[in-house]
Scaffold this motif. Structure first.
Motif: not given
Length: 311
Positions: A138-145, A225-239
């Motif tokens: 949770v803290s990791f997600y809040l810091v990044v976003t 793939w985990f960071n992409a699942m948390l922080f990426i919604d845009s298809p153009s940035l999907t790894p």
């Protein structure tokens, strides 16, 4: 008498030499067998990925399938129009992340490896603490976003992984054992600045250690793939890894809910290469790393073993 003694010593030396050759032969055979056992699963995965799904259901897994097919690769390519885009994103974050990570890790590790650095104990402890404690997801997600504002940014896939405490400690030990203090002192006497000393003297000496950490970073970025699942919604940035996982989840959904779907969708679910597509995903995600690994191999063993034994 002396001739007899010399003859006895020669026989003993030959006997020990023959034992050594036999032991070397046995060890080489064991190593070759272990290497073969490591390669066989990947070869098996490649064979299954080219096997027809019907043949797989009928005859099961086999090294010699009855019928070869490209159905799995065609399904993956046609099920998502952004496969090449995801490949490009993964290659970009792997290359850029490895460069950024090497810069931060090497500079940090070099600083705490020098005896003249006044705060090396504090920063060594500071680097060691994250190996024991973590702030949680949770803290990791809040810091990044919320704090860094990196959501839907390419840096959200790079910065969270560019620093690793274990890599810092490994590279610090490598610098301490492989970079002589006399070389650094002589360079300082000649007027070299800290940056010039680091880039022109320390790094060329430390290529094995740098290549080892670069390989670890490359594998980490490529398989993430985990960071992409948390922080990426845009298809153009999907790894690539996250895209393949989404394709697999859609296949599971179709196969488990086939009875609730329409007739055409039921037929599509029935004809879907479920098992072979999974193996094809493994091949697509692993093959580039397999080709890249030989370039790191000549440095890899030296990087892991230098500094492992203290005189």
């Amino acid at each position: 008498m002396f001739a007899k003694k010399d003859k006895t010593e020669m026989l003993e030396n030959n006997r020990f030499g023959s034992v050594s050759k036999k032991s070397n032969l046995i060890m080489n055979f064991i190593m070759a067998l272990l290497a073969f056992l490591c390669v066989v699963p990947f070869i098996f995965v490649v064979i299954i990925s080219f096997t027809s799904e019907k043949s797989l259901k009928t005859n099961g897994f086999s090294f010699f399938p009855d019928k070869l097919s490209l159905e799995a690769y065609k399904y993956i390519i046609t099920s998502s129009d952004q496969l090449l885009k995801s490949y490009g994103v993964t290659i970009l974050i792997t290359v850029l992340g490895t460069i950024v990570g090497l810069f931060f890790i090497s500079t940090y590790a070099y600083a705490i490896s020098r005896k003249s650095f006044a705060y090396k104990k504090f920063f060594t402890t500071f680097a060691f603490i994250p190996m024991l404690f973590g702030g949680g997801m949770v803290s990791f997600y809040l810091v990044v976003t919320k704090f860094l504002h990196l959501k839907n940014s390419i840096w959200a896939l790079i910065l969270p992984m560019c620093m690793n405490s274990w890599y810092v400690i490994v590279l610090r030990t490598f610098f301490k054992t492989s970079v002589p203090d006399a070389v650094i002192e002589s360079a300082k006497i000649d007027g070299a600045t800290e940056w010039r000393l680091f880039f022109q003297i320390v790094l060329p000496i430390s290529l094995p250690g740098m290549a080892t950490i670069a390989l670890f970073l490359t594998l980490g970025y490529w398989n993430d793939w985990f960071n992409a699942m948390l922080f990426i919604d845009s298809p153009s940035l999907t790894p690539l890894q996250y895209l393949l996982m989404r394709i697999e989840n859609s296949m599971e959904f179709l196969s488990q809910n086939a009875t609730k779907l329409g007739v055409s969708q039921i037929e599509a679910a029935a004809n879907m290469p479920k098992e072979t597509a999974k193996m094809a995903m493994v091949v697509l995600s692993t093959l580039p790393i397999v080709f890249a690994y030989p370039f790191f191999q000549k440095y890899f063993v030296n990087g892991l073993t230098i500094g492992a034994v203290k005189e």
